[in-house]
Scaffold this motif. Structure first.
Motif, mmCIF file in Angstrom:
data_model
loop_
_atom_site.group_PDB
_atom_site.id
_atom_site.type_symbol
_atom_site.label_atom_id
_atom_site.label_comp_id
_atom_site.label_asym_id
_atom_site.label_seq_id
_atom_site.Cartn_x
_atom_site.Cartn_y
_atom_site.Cartn_z
ATOM 1 N N SER A 157 36.589 43.054 28.977
ATOM 2 C CA SER A 157 36.596 43.992 30.100
ATOM 3 C C SER A 157 35.537 45.089 30.033
ATOM 4 C CB SER A 157 37.986 44.627 30.239
ATOM 5 O OG SER A 157 38.349 45.293 29.044
ATOM 6 N N PRO A 158 35.151 45.622 28.852
ATOM 7 C CA PRO A 158 34.166 46.715 28.860
ATOM 8 C C PRO A 158 32.879 46.375 29.599
ATOM 9 C CG PRO A 158 35.180 46.556 26.698
ATOM 10 C CD PRO A 158 35.650 45.363 27.480
ATOM 11 N N SER A 159 32.444 45.118 29.514
ATOM 12 C CA SER A 159 31.207 44.740 30.201
ATOM 13 C C SER A 159 31.441 43.814 31.392
ATOM 14 C CB SER A 159 30.248 44.051 29.216
ATOM 15 O OG SER A 159 30.822 42.856 28.707
ATOM 16 N N ALA A 160 32.532 43.049 31.372
ATOM 17 C CA ALA A 160 32.691 41.982 32.374
ATOM 18 C C ALA A 160 33.561 42.369 33.571
ATOM 19 C CB ALA A 160 33.276 40.731 31.712
ATOM 20 N N PHE A 161 34.435 43.369 33.419
ATOM 21 C CA PHE A 161 35.414 43.633 34.473
ATOM 22 C C PHE A 161 34.806 44.378 35.649
ATOM 23 C CE2 PHE A 161 38.353 46.579 36.543
ATOM 24 C CZ PHE A 161 39.279 45.682 37.052
ATOM 25 N N ARG A 162 35.089 43.863 36.833
ATOM 26 C CA ARG A 162 34.830 44.588 38.084
ATOM 27 C C ARG A 162 35.995 44.290 39.024
ATOM 28 N NH1 ARG A 162 29.056 43.410 40.555
ATOM 29 N NH2 ARG A 162 30.268 44.035 42.386
ATOM 30 N N HIS A 163 36.583 45.332 39.572
ATOM 31 C CA HIS A 163 37.791 45.157 40.372
ATOM 32 C C HIS A 163 37.544 44.267 41.588
ATOM 33 C CE1 HIS A 163 41.580 45.970 42.314
ATOM 34 N NE2 HIS A 163 40.980 46.545 43.353
ATOM 35 N N ASP A 164 36.389 44.445 42.237
ATOM 36 C CA ASP A 164 36.131 43.642 43.440
ATOM 37 C C ASP A 164 36.010 42.151 43.110
ATOM 38 O OD1 ASP A 164 33.810 44.179 42.023
ATOM 39 O OD2 ASP A 164 32.508 44.207 43.787
ATOM 40 N N ILE A 165 35.337 41.832 41.998
ATOM 41 C CA ILE A 165 35.196 40.430 41.601
ATOM 42 C C ILE A 165 36.532 39.877 41.111
ATOM 43 C CG2 ILE A 165 34.058 38.868 39.964
ATOM 44 C CD1 ILE A 165 31.626 40.675 40.083
ATOM 45 N N TYR A 186 45.953 45.428 33.928
ATOM 46 C CA TYR A 186 45.692 46.582 34.794
ATOM 47 C C TYR A 186 46.496 47.798 34.328
ATOM 48 C CZ TYR A 186 42.640 44.826 38.483
ATOM 49 O OH TYR A 186 41.543 44.381 39.196
ATOM 50 N N LEU A 187 47.728 47.568 33.886
ATOM 51 C CA LEU A 187 48.541 48.676 33.394
ATOM 52 C C LEU A 187 47.859 49.360 32.211
ATOM 53 C CD1 LEU A 187 51.224 50.272 33.404
ATOM 54 C CD2 LEU A 187 52.130 48.530 31.838
ATOM 55 N N GLU A 188 47.253 48.565 31.334
ATOM 56 C CA GLU A 188 46.636 49.118 30.125
ATOM 57 C C GLU A 188 45.254 49.714 30.382
ATOM 58 O OE1 GLU A 188 46.638 45.737 27.554
ATOM 59 O OE2 GLU A 188 48.724 46.042 26.902
ATOM 60 N N GLU A 189 44.508 49.129 31.315
ATOM 61 C CA GLU A 189 43.111 49.542 31.450
ATOM 62 C C GLU A 189 42.751 50.143 32.812
ATOM 63 O OE1 GLU A 189 40.087 47.146 29.833
ATOM 64 O OE2 GLU A 189 41.347 46.255 28.288
ATOM 65 N N GLU A 190 43.440 49.755 33.867
ATOM 66 C CA GLU A 190 43.133 50.276 35.203
ATOM 67 C C GLU A 190 44.427 50.625 35.938
ATOM 68 O OE1 GLU A 190 40.183 50.888 36.334
ATOM 69 O OE2 GLU A 190 38.963 49.900 34.787
ATOM 70 N N PRO A 191 45.255 51.521 35.359
ATOM 71 C CA PRO A 191 46.594 51.766 35.943
ATOM 72 C C PRO A 191 46.562 52.281 37.377
ATOM 73 C CG PRO A 191 46.047 53.418 34.284
ATOM 74 C CD PRO A 191 45.017 52.342 34.163
ATOM 75 N N MET A 192 45.520 53.004 37.754
ATOM 76 C CA MET A 192 45.465 53.538 39.108
ATOM 77 C C MET A 192 45.139 52.462 40.148
ATOM 78 S SD MET A 192 46.424 56.363 38.184
ATOM 79 C CE MET A 192 46.566 57.068 39.814
ATOM 80 N N LEU A 197 46.263 45.787 43.078
ATOM 81 C CA LEU A 197 46.345 44.396 42.616
ATOM 82 C C LEU A 197 47.627 43.738 43.089
ATOM 83 C CD1 LEU A 197 45.330 42.043 40.724
ATOM 84 C CD2 LEU A 197 46.787 43.084 38.962
ATOM 85 N N LEU A 198 48.751 44.438 42.940
ATOM 86 C CA LEU A 198 50.047 43.857 43.293
ATOM 87 C C LEU A 198 50.150 43.589 44.799
ATOM 88 C CD1 LEU A 198 52.388 45.890 40.948
ATOM 89 C CD2 LEU A 198 51.818 43.471 40.775
ATOM 90 N N LYS A 199 49.614 44.477 45.599
ATOM 91 C CA LYS A 199 49.639 44.254 47.049
ATOM 92 C C LYS A 199 48.798 43.027 47.415
ATOM 93 C CE LYS A 199 50.569 49.074 48.287
ATOM 94 N NZ LYS A 199 50.012 50.322 48.839
ATOM 95 N N GLU A 224 55.963 52.019 42.149
ATOM 96 C CA GLU A 224 56.879 52.365 43.245
ATOM 97 C C GLU A 224 56.261 52.107 44.621
ATOM 98 O OE1 GLU A 224 59.382 56.202 45.018
ATOM 99 O OE2 GLU A 224 58.315 56.358 43.106
ATOM 100 N N PRO A 225 54.975 52.467 44.862
ATOM 101 C CA PRO A 225 54.397 52.179 46.193
ATOM 102 C C PRO A 225 54.438 50.692 46.550
ATOM 103 C CG PRO A 225 53.011 53.726 44.997
ATOM 104 C CD PRO A 225 54.038 53.240 44.018
ATOM 105 N N PHE A 226 54.168 49.837 45.585
ATOM 106 C CA PHE A 226 54.223 48.393 45.850
ATOM 107 C C PHE A 226 55.653 47.958 46.133
ATOM 108 C CE2 PHE A 226 55.147 44.193 43.934
ATOM 109 C CZ PHE A 226 54.511 43.407 44.885
ATOM 110 N N LEU A 227 56.607 48.432 45.338
ATOM 111 C CA LEU A 227 58.000 48.036 45.540
ATOM 112 C C LEU A 227 58.495 48.457 46.919
ATOM 113 C CD1 LEU A 227 59.510 48.863 42.018
ATOM 114 C CD2 LEU A 227 58.844 46.621 42.917
#
Length: 242
Positions: A157-165, A186-192, A197-199, A224-227
């Motif tokens: 993830s440090p070099s390869a992760f991009r949320h859009d991809i 996502y919980l560990e690295e991109e919690p916001m 992602l869930l939606k 909570e927002p997703f639920l």
């Protein structure tokens, strides 16, 4: 024989002309390799263009250039080979491997422009050896390996992760377990971004299992927002979690 004699005499133009009349890979290689050793790269390239069009002889030429460390000259030769009327997938693939090893900043554009002419598994192996993870993801996408693209982004993830991809690939995966692995990632690295992602995958996942997974982490309040967005479906697990 005449070409080899001219090479010994360091008459490279005559050696090239003789090789042109012979026009067989063995002679082209003999003249090319001698020109490389003599640092006559212009003649070496002109000879090399008649070698690389034969897939069986391409590897020998590459090894000879690499043995002497002439990487830029080799890349230039392969780039000229792409414009040749008898170009083939091996040239595009080996040029990509050379970029990965020696000019990594050029690889992404090469993949984008040549992906239909690449031997993708071979280039993926080269990218893995050079730890070029974004390019690995790019190649996995072009090879329809959506699951592997997701796994690569999670593991590097440090070099390869991009949320859009990531969002594009997660909708195409075949291994359902990756949905829940992605939630933890996502919980560990991109919690916001977890609710986003869930939606995105909400209609593909088992909501009961989603709640169970998040309960085990102790951070179910974060989604909570997703639920609330899926509460109209009236799942007991979702209602109880809220």
């Amino acid at each position: 024989k005449l070409a080899q004699v001219f090479v010994m005499l360091k008459e490279y133009q005559q050696a090239f002309d003789a090789a042109k009349k012979a026009d067989i890979p063995k002679v082209w290689k003999a003249v090319c390799f001698s020109c490389v050793r003599a640092k006559e790269f212009n003649y070496a390239r002109r000879c090399g263009l008649n070698i690389i069009i034969h897939p069986d002889h391409l590897e020998d030429l590459i090894q000879h250039y690499e043995k002497f460390g002439y990487y830029d000259e080799l890349i230039s030769l392969l780039e000229h080979g792409l414009k040749h009327e008898r170009t083939h997938n091996g040239i595009s693939t080996d040029l990509g491997i050379m970029y990965a090893k020696h000019q990594p900043h050029r690889l992404a554009d090469h993949i984008k422009g040549q992906y239909t002419r690449l031997h993708i598994p071979k280039l993926i192996r080269a990218c893995e050896q050079q730890q070029m993870w974004p390019e690995c993801v790019q190649l996995h996408q072009h090879y329809d390996q959506w699951d592997q693209a997701i796994i690569t982004m999670i593991e590097h993830s440090p070099s390869a992760f991009r949320h859009d991809i990531f969002s594009i690939n997660i909708l195409k995966i075949s291994n359902q377990d990756l949905y829940y692995r992605s939630m933890i990632f996502y919980l560990e690295e991109e919690p916001m971004l977890l609710n986003d992602l869930l939606k995105l995958i909400g209609d593909k996942i088992d909501l009961n299992k989603c709640v169970q997974v998040m309960k085990r982490t102790g951070y179910i309040a974060l989604i909570e927002p997703f639920l609330k967005s899926v509460q109209p479906q009236n799942f007991a697990a979702v209602n109880e979690a809220l």
